[in-house]
Write a protein that holds these residues in place. Structure first.
Motif, PDB file in Angstrom:
ATOM      1  N   ALA A 150     -54.301 -10.148 -43.047  1.00  0.00           N
ATOM      2  CA  ALA A 150     -53.989  -9.914 -45.049  1.00  0.00           C
ATOM      3  C   ALA A 150     -54.425 -11.137 -45.259  1.00  0.00           C
ATOM      4  O   ALA A 150     -55.222 -10.240 -46.785  1.00  0.00           O
ATOM      5  CB  ALA A 150     -52.309  -9.533 -45.490  1.00  0.00           C
ATOM      6  N   HIS A 151     -55.107 -12.116 -45.009  1.00  0.00           N
ATOM      7  CA  HIS A 151     -55.460 -13.486 -45.340  1.00  0.00           C
ATOM      8  C   HIS A 151     -56.737 -13.584 -45.118  1.00  0.00           C
ATOM      9  O   HIS A 151     -57.022 -14.385 -45.439  1.00  0.00           O
ATOM     10  CB  HIS A 151     -54.807 -14.499 -44.982  1.00  0.00           C
ATOM     11  N   CYS A 152     -57.859 -12.799 -44.959  1.00  0.00           N
ATOM     12  CA  CYS A 152     -58.794 -12.622 -44.221  1.00  0.00           C
ATOM     13  C   CYS A 152     -59.760 -12.454 -45.997  1.00  0.00           C
ATOM     14  O   CYS A 152     -59.100 -12.217 -46.346  1.00  0.00           O
ATOM     15  CB  CYS A 152     -59.691 -11.652 -43.288  1.00  0.00           C
ATOM     16  N   VAL A 153     -60.895 -13.404 -45.559  1.00  0.00           N
ATOM     17  CA  VAL A 153     -61.321 -13.237 -47.098  1.00  0.00           C
ATOM     18  C   VAL A 153     -62.270 -13.064 -47.338  1.00  0.00           C
ATOM     19  O   VAL A 153     -62.979 -11.643 -46.799  1.00  0.00           O
ATOM     20  CB  VAL A 153     -62.884 -14.694 -47.107  1.00  0.00           C
ATOM     21  N   ASP A 154     -61.699 -11.612 -48.417  1.00  0.00           N
ATOM     22  CA  ASP A 154     -62.824 -10.592 -48.889  1.00  0.00           C
ATOM     23  C   ASP A 154     -64.767 -10.809 -49.067  1.00  0.00           C
ATOM     24  O   ASP A 154     -64.637 -12.320 -49.247  1.00  0.00           O
ATOM     25  CB  ASP A 154     -62.590 -10.519 -50.262  1.00  0.00           C
ATOM     26  N   TRP A 155     -65.379  -9.657 -48.910  1.00  0.00           N
ATOM     27  CA  TRP A 155     -64.507  -9.023 -48.432  1.00  0.00           C
ATOM     28  C   TRP A 155     -64.778  -8.985 -46.759  1.00  0.00           C
ATOM     29  O   TRP A 155     -65.652  -9.517 -46.476  1.00  0.00           O
ATOM     30  CB  TRP A 155     -65.469  -7.154 -48.751  1.00  0.00           C
ATOM     31  N   CYS A 156     -63.148  -7.898 -47.057  1.00  0.00           N
ATOM     32  CA  CYS A 156     -63.228  -7.589 -45.361  1.00  0.00           C
ATOM     33  C   CYS A 156     -62.526  -6.237 -44.919  1.00  0.00           C
ATOM     34  O   CYS A 156     -62.051  -5.501 -45.698  1.00  0.00           O
ATOM     35  CB  CYS A 156     -62.279  -8.730 -45.365  1.00  0.00           C
ATOM     36  N   GLY A 157     -62.701  -5.581 -43.723  1.00  0.00           N
ATOM     37  CA  GLY A 157     -62.632  -4.520 -43.496  1.00  0.00           C
ATOM     38  C   GLY A 157     -63.054  -3.651 -41.850  1.00  0.00           C
ATOM     39  O   GLY A 157     -63.665  -4.486 -41.641  1.00  0.00           O
ATOM     40  N   HIS A 158     -63.115  -2.764 -41.485  1.00  0.00           N
ATOM     41  CA  HIS A 158     -63.172  -2.494 -40.827  1.00  0.00           C
ATOM     42  C   HIS A 158     -63.725  -0.109 -40.235  1.00  0.00           C
ATOM     43  O   HIS A 158     -62.393  -0.109 -41.309  1.00  0.00           O
ATOM     44  CB  HIS A 158     -62.880  -2.635 -38.902  1.00  0.00           C
ATOM     45  N   ARG A 159     -64.319   0.037 -40.276  1.00  0.00           N
ATOM     46  CA  ARG A 159     -64.721   1.018 -39.020  1.00  0.00           C
ATOM     47  C   ARG A 159     -64.689   1.948 -38.339  1.00  0.00           C
ATOM     48  O   ARG A 159     -65.991   0.449 -37.386  1.00  0.00           O
ATOM     49  CB  ARG A 159     -65.317   1.912 -40.633  1.00  0.00           C
ATOM     50  N   ALA A 160     -64.635   2.731 -38.427  1.00  0.00           N
ATOM     51  CA  ALA A 160     -65.098   3.352 -36.318  1.00  0.00           C
ATOM     52  C   ALA A 160     -65.171   4.187 -36.707  1.00  0.00           C
ATOM     53  O   ALA A 160     -64.980   5.025 -37.013  1.00  0.00           O
ATOM     54  CB  ALA A 160     -64.138   2.976 -35.437  1.00  0.00           C
ATOM     55  N   ALA A 161     -66.465   4.812 -35.773  1.00  0.00           N
ATOM     56  CA  ALA A 161     -66.684   6.721 -34.998  1.00  0.00           C
ATOM     57  C   ALA A 161     -66.316   6.636 -33.797  1.00  0.00           C
ATOM     58  O   ALA A 161     -66.249   5.718 -33.242  1.00  0.00           O
ATOM     59  CB  ALA A 161     -67.313   7.000 -35.551  1.00  0.00           C
ATOM     60  N   GLU A 162     -66.985   7.835 -33.115  1.00  0.00           N
ATOM     61  CA  GLU A 162     -66.692   8.004 -31.933  1.00  0.00           C
ATOM     62  C   GLU A 162     -67.875   6.747 -31.234  1.00  0.00           C
ATOM     63  O   GLU A 162     -69.494   6.807 -32.136  1.00  0.00           O
ATOM     64  CB  GLU A 162     -66.452   9.783 -31.626  1.00  0.00           C
ATOM     65  N   ASN A 163     -67.126   5.879 -30.237  1.00  0.00           N
ATOM     66  CA  ASN A 163     -68.674   4.979 -29.356  1.00  0.00           C
ATOM     67  C   ASN A 163     -68.739   3.894 -30.311  1.00  0.00           C
ATOM     68  O   ASN A 163     -70.042   2.985 -29.626  1.00  0.00           O
ATOM     69  CB  ASN A 163     -69.547   6.001 -28.557  1.00  0.00           C
ATOM     70  N   VAL A 164     -67.814   4.118 -31.351  1.00  0.00           N
ATOM     71  CA  VAL A 164     -68.778   2.786 -32.422  1.00  0.00           C
ATOM     72  C   VAL A 164     -67.592   2.180 -32.963  1.00  0.00           C
ATOM     73  O   VAL A 164     -66.478   2.995 -33.919  1.00  0.00           O
ATOM     74  CB  VAL A 164     -70.246   2.750 -33.045  1.00  0.00           C
TER      75      VAL A 164
END
Length: 232
Positions: A98-112
C-alpha cells in the motif's frame, strides 16, 4: 523504482526474467530463478530474502498465491514491498504494498507476470505485458526484450534509467543465459547489444555444456566448432 516481467515459454519450458530500474545493479538481488521451480522478483523497498524464500516455497509444492500471501504477511515491511512470482506451471501471484511509490501495480496472464513501482503510469506495465503476449512464437529472450522496450517507450521508471538484466533458466541448475547492464545510460539497448554478442558464439557454444541428460557435455572440439559456425 523498478519494473519486471516473469515468463514461462510453454513450448520449451524455459523460465525468464527481465527487469529495469533507475537503480544500480538491479539484476544483482531482485531477480531469482530455479530450474523446474519458478522465477521471482522482489522490488520496491527490496527484501532480498524473499526471493530464496519464495523459491523454497514453490519447490515444496506451495501454490504461488499461497506462498506470496504467507511470505508477505510475515514481513513487517510488506506495505513497502513488491513481490511477484511465477511457478514452473506458469501460475502467477503478486503483491504490491500500500505504501509503494506511485505509479505502482501488477498484471498477469497465463505464463506471464508484470509488476512495477515508481513508474510514469500504468501504461508501463500494460504495454510490457501486452507486447510480450503479442510476440508469441519468438524466442523467450526476444519476447522479454521487446516487452521491456515497450514499457520503456511508455515511460518506464519515472526517475530515468540506470540498470537492467535478463535471466533465462532451463532445466539445469545453472542459468541458460544471464545478462546484466549494471550502470548504463541506456541499459535496455545495452542488453540487446549483449544478446547479439552472445548469439555470435556463447549461445551456440552453450549447447555443448553438460546437462542432466548428458552429464559430460559435448567433448569433441570439431563438433563444437561446427555448432558455432552453423548457429552463429
Amino acid at each position: 523504482m523498478t519494473w519486471s516481467i516473469l515468463a514461462r515459454d510453454p513450448e520449451s519450458g524455459l523460465l525468464g526474467i527481465a527487469i529495469a530500474s533507475r537503480f544500480f545493479a538491479v539484476g544483482a538481488l531482485c531477480p531469482h530463478a530455479e530450474a523446474r521451480v519458478g522465477v521471482v522478483s522482489t522490488q520496491a523497498l527490496m527484501n532480498p530474502l524473499l526471493g530464496p524464500q519464495a523459491l523454497e516455497a514453490l519447490r515444496a509444492g506451495e501454490p504461488p498465491e499461497a506462498a506470496c500471501t504467507r511470505l508477505v504477511e510475515a514481513d513487517e515491511g510488506r506495505d513497502q514491498r513488491q513481490l511477484h512470482l511465477l511457478d514452473a506451471k506458469g501460475r502467477a501471484a503478486a503483491h504490491t504494498g500500500a505504501h509503494c511509490v506511485d505509479w505502482c501495480g501488477h498484471r498477469a496472464a497465463e505464463n506471464v507476470s508484470v509488476a512495477g513501482n515508481m513508474l510514469v503510469g500504468p501504461g508501463v506495465v500494460d504495454d510490457t505485458l501486452d507486447t510480450f503476449l503479442e510476440r508469441d512464437g519468438l524466442p523467450i529472450v526476444e519476447r522479454l526484450l521487446a516487452a521491456m522496450e515497450a514499457g520503456e517507450a511508455a515511460g518506464g521508471d519515472r526517475r530515468g534509467r540506470q540498470s537492467a538484466a535478463i535471466l533465462v533458466q532451463g532445466e539445469e541448475p545453472y542459468p541458460r543465459l544471464s545478462l546484466r547492464a549494471d550502470d548504463h545510460a541506456d541499459p535496455l539497448t545495452e542488453l540487446r547489444r549483449l544478446y547479439a554478442v552472445a548469439r555470435e558464439r556463447f549461445i551456440p557454444f552453450s549447447s555443448a555444456f553438460p546437462t542432466l541428460e548428458r552429464p559430460h557435455g559435448l567433448l569433441e572440439r570439431e563438433a563444437i566448432d561446427t555448432i558455432i559456425e552453423r548457429d552463429a
